[in-house]
Structures are given as C-alpha cells and as structure tokens.
Design an enzyme around this catalytic site. Structure first.
Site, PDB file in Angstrom:
ATOM      1  N   ILE A 127      63.399 -13.639 -40.975  1.00  0.00           N
ATOM      2  CA  ILE A 127      63.517 -15.086 -41.170  1.00  0.00           C
ATOM      3  C   ILE A 127      62.152 -15.632 -41.584  1.00  0.00           C
ATOM      4  O   ILE A 127      61.149 -15.396 -40.906  1.00  0.00           O
ATOM      5  CB  ILE A 127      64.011 -15.778 -39.885  1.00  0.00           C
ATOM      6  CG1 ILE A 127      65.254 -15.051 -39.354  1.00  0.00           C
ATOM      7  CG2 ILE A 127      64.274 -17.247 -40.126  1.00  0.00           C
ATOM      8  CD1 ILE A 127      66.400 -14.971 -40.352  1.00  0.00           C
ATOM      9  N   GLU A 128      62.115 -16.381 -42.686  1.00  0.00           N
ATOM     10  CA  GLU A 128      60.834 -16.850 -43.212  1.00  0.00           C
ATOM     11  C   GLU A 128      60.833 -18.327 -43.587  1.00  0.00           C
ATOM     12  O   GLU A 128      59.924 -18.786 -44.285  1.00  0.00           O
ATOM     13  CB  GLU A 128      60.432 -15.994 -44.426  1.00  0.00           C
ATOM     14  CG  GLU A 128      60.316 -14.504 -44.098  1.00  0.00           C
ATOM     15  CD  GLU A 128      59.757 -13.678 -45.242  1.00  0.00           C
ATOM     16  OE1 GLU A 128      59.028 -14.255 -46.067  1.00  0.00           O
ATOM     17  OE2 GLU A 128      60.040 -12.468 -45.307  1.00  0.00           O
TER      18      GLU A 128
END
Length: 462
Positions: free
Chosen positions: A146-147
């Site tokens: 997740i970014e």
C-alpha cells in the site's frame, strides 16, 4: 497443537536468511517471462504476484502476462494459475500483492475491509467462487504493498484473513512492503497491530537506502520480540527504481553487517524481470549464501582508493574518487622530457644531478571530497607543464597502475578526482597551488643556457 508446530516450521523454512523474495508481474525489466519460467530458472524462494491494483472493486494487472477476462470483466489468468501450481510443486511460495504505486484501491471503513477479506479468500484462497482469476490454484498468502498513505481498514482486513487461514489445510502468510522511513505512512498501523510473517522493506527511492542513511536498526528494533522476518528490499537494476540501486560489493558489505540479526530474512527484489538481466539475481543469491566473490564493474570505483604518481623522483599517494573512465588494473603511460633535458644539459657540461637540485618534488596531493551529486559532464582535460616534443626524442615512460577495486557507487554515475599539486623551487621562495594540473618537477628547472640551444635547433631544422 501439531498443526501450529507444522505452520511454525514452514514459516522458519520459508524465512531462511538465505532467501530471495522477488516481485513479478509489472515487467520492470522490459522482457518479462512467464511466472513458470522464473520459478524454474531463478533462486527466488518467494515470488510475489503484482498487482491486485483495484479493490474492493477487483482489478488485476500483470502487464504482458494476462489478457483473458470473465464476462464480468475480471481478469482470467489461466496460465498464471497453472504456473502457480507448478511453482508450488517446486517449493516456491506464491503471494498475491495488493496495491502498488498506482491503482484505484482503498476502504472507507473497517467493515468494508472485513467484507473484502471474504472476497480474497473465495477468489484466490481456499474458498470457492464462480470466477477465480487463477482457476483452482490457491495462493500462499497476501502482501500489502500500500503506497497511497491511506491506512483505513488494512489491519481489520489482515485480522479477518488470519481467521480464514485458520480454517485451511495449508500454511498461509501475510506480508507488507513498507518504504524504509520508519514508521511507514501507508502500512504503519497494519504492522503495529497485526502479526505479519514478512516485511519486504523498500530500501530505495528514499534517503534511507543502502548507500545513504541506511536505517536497518530502526526496523530491527521494531521486529524485536516478533516472529516477523525483515527483507532487504532492493531494485533489480538502476532502471527499475528512481534511486537506490547499488553494486554487489555494497550488498555484500551490508549483508555481512546485518546477517547476525535474528530478524533478517533475506533480500527482496523489485522486480525479477530486471534482476535476471545481467545475472544480478544470481549474484545476490551468492552474496546471501556466502559464496562467490565481489563483482568489480569495469566502469565504477569505490572511494578512498590509493592513487600513486611519481614526480621528479618522489612518490606522492592520495585517496581519491577515481573517474569511472579508468579500467581497473590498467596501466596508463605518458611521455616525459627527462632524457631530452639530460641530453641538452650534457651538451653544456651539466650533470643530471645539477638539474635535479633545483627540483622540489610534489609536496601534497589532495582529493576533492565526495560530491553530493555525481557529475555527468565530460571529464576536465588536465594540462601539463612539460613539453612532450611530439615524440621526436626517445623519452622515458612513467606509468600509473590503479589497483582493482570494487564499486560502492552506481555504475551509471560518473565521479572525477581533482588533484592539488604544490610545486616549489629554490629560485622561488613562495609556494603556489595549481588545481587540475599535473606538473612534472623537471619543468621548473630550465637553465638559462638552454635558451641558446633553441636558435641552433631552429637553424638545423630549417
């Protein structure tokens, strides 16, 4: 109890410190092969499929490796499903990664994330669904890459997945791929609230990469008392990340410094298609296993390499950053005027020693400190203070040999050395500095009687 022991044993085997985990699916190397090809040819023991880049409305993206769809529009990747089963038969662990740097994903609440856990389990895990992208193949777990800095729901999702895992008949794993700044802005809550098996830490595209402010200790402190294994996340090539690619010698040095950490699990690579090019992946495997020798790229040198030159009979040594234009172990020659000067001097009854008495050898050679950003411009051309006489006379040749060294700077960077040479003379009391000039001490020793020789030489030549 026995099942728990089996699961713990499986985790310990998968998390061996000589492991390589590699991301596959985004074609970072430009010539991505099938998943099955990499399982058969690479030393990677964990392969992470990237990405499930859209959720809770499902969307899969594997670049050039899946073109089929169900009637709903969801990707149908039968070849990948077949490869997953083949890889697992070879002892590989296959995870499905959620997220990525781009994509349309995220949850509005924990309850939405909990509900989505059932979708993941039924479509990719041990559950059942009419539309399974990998058909009957079952992945070994899920990775959170997740970014987007929105942490809503991921701890709840992982907790619910653990509940589904407990109903299965095989081992399942959960992992995260945080950026190296600690704590991570996108999966920090997940990592602090849920027991994960692996963390594939991205030590690139940030200030905390291996060749900058490497912060392994921060992550090691986080892992203390946990069963999580930390992976040294690296780009597979200089083109697969914006920054942070390092040579093999740097990896070996870092691995040697952290391999005694009980939380160290191995190396993770983004991505396998780029790391396979040039054999970098196999070199990393050798670095982890302790075999092999440091690679010495022909166009890259480490700092503080001794550089020795001889001037006027005296030798000066300095530590410097060497221009990448040199080749390790090569000998570079230059013609001097020593014999010419001695011959002219003998015509007037002077000896070599009488010429030498005026020469003060180089007093110091200092190197320019490492630049903050490596220059990419052409190297400056040094000038010489002595004549080369166009090779008309039988001059002697002096040489400089650069010892073989190993790279600690990326091969695509260029670094130059600036030498400061101090030349003195008994006829000149004050010392003077010259930058970017390599001077021969002989050049300061021209006796006035030699000037008589110049008209004579011109007369002969005419």
């Amino acid at each position: 109890m026995i099942l728990n022991l089996i699961i713990l044993l499986a985790i310990s085997i998968v998390a061996s410190a000589s492991n390589i985990a590699a991301y596959w699916g985004q074609n970072a190397g430009g010539d991505q092969q099938t998943l099955g090809d990499y399982c058969s040819s690479s030393p990677a023991s964990i392969i992470i499929l990237s990405f499930l880049d859209g959720f809770p409305n499902l969307s899969l993206n594997f670049a050039n490796q899946c073109s089929g769809t169900f009637s709903s529009g969801l990707a149908h990747c039968s070849q990948i499903g077949s490869d997953i089963k083949s890889c697992q038969q070879q002892g590989k662990t296959i995870l499905l990664s959620l997220g990525g740097a781009t994509g349309n994903y995220g949850f509005s609440s924990d309850s939405e994330a909990v509900q989505f856990a059932g979708t993941l389990w039924n479509k990719f895990g041990g559950g059942k669904d009419s539309e399974r992208p990998f058909d009957d193949a079952i992945v070994d777990g899920f990775d959170f890459d997740i970014e987007n800095k929105d942490q809503t729901g991921y701890a709840a999702l992982a907790t619910q997945l653990r509940k589904y895992f407990s109903t299965g008949t095989k081992s399942y794993y959960l992992s995260a791929a945080p950026q190296c700044p600690y704590p991570d802005e996108s999966v920090g809550d997940l990592m602090s609230q849920v027991d994960l098996d692996f963390a594939f830490i991205q030590f690139y595209n940030n200030y905390c990469s291996l060749n900058q402010q490497f912060n392994w200790n921060s992550w090691s402190n986080y892992a203390r008392g946990k069963s999580i294994k930390l992976y040294l996340g690296l780009p597979g090539s200089s083109s697969s990340a914006g920054s942070g690619f390092v040579g093999l010698s740097t990896v070996q040095r870092v691995v040697a410094s952290i391999k005694g950490d009980s939380s160290f699990g191995g190396i993770s690579i983004w991505d396998i298609s780029s790391a396979e090019n040039g054999g970098y992946l196999n070199q990393l495997h050798q670095a982890l296993s302790g075999s092999g020798s440091p690679a010495a790229p022909s166009n890259s040198y480490q700092p503080n390499t001794p550089l020795t030159r001889t001037y006027g009979g005296s030798t000066a040594t300095a530590s410097a950053y060497i221009s990448v234009g040199f080749t390790a172990g090569a000998t570079h020659g230059s013609t001097t005027t020593n014999d010419l000067l001695a011959w002219i001097d003998s015509l007037f009854g002077s000896s070599q020693s009488s010429v030498q008495q005026y020469a003060t050898p180089v007093q110091s050679v200092t190197a320019t400190p490492q630049p903050v950003a490596a220059t990419t411009t052409s190297a400056p051309k040094p000038t010489a203070s002595a004549f080369n006489w166009f090779g008309w006379f039988d001059g002697t040749t002096t040489s400089t040999t650069l010892q073989t060294v190993y790279s600690t700077v990326p091969a695509d960077q260029t670094v130059y050395v600036t030498l400061t040479t101090t030349v003195g003379s008994q006829m000149l009391q004050s010392l003077f500095d010259k930058r970017d000039v390599i001077a021969e001490a002989k050049s300061t020793n021209l006796q006035i009687c030699w000037l008589l020789f110049i008209p004579l030489l011109a007369l002969i030549c005419s």
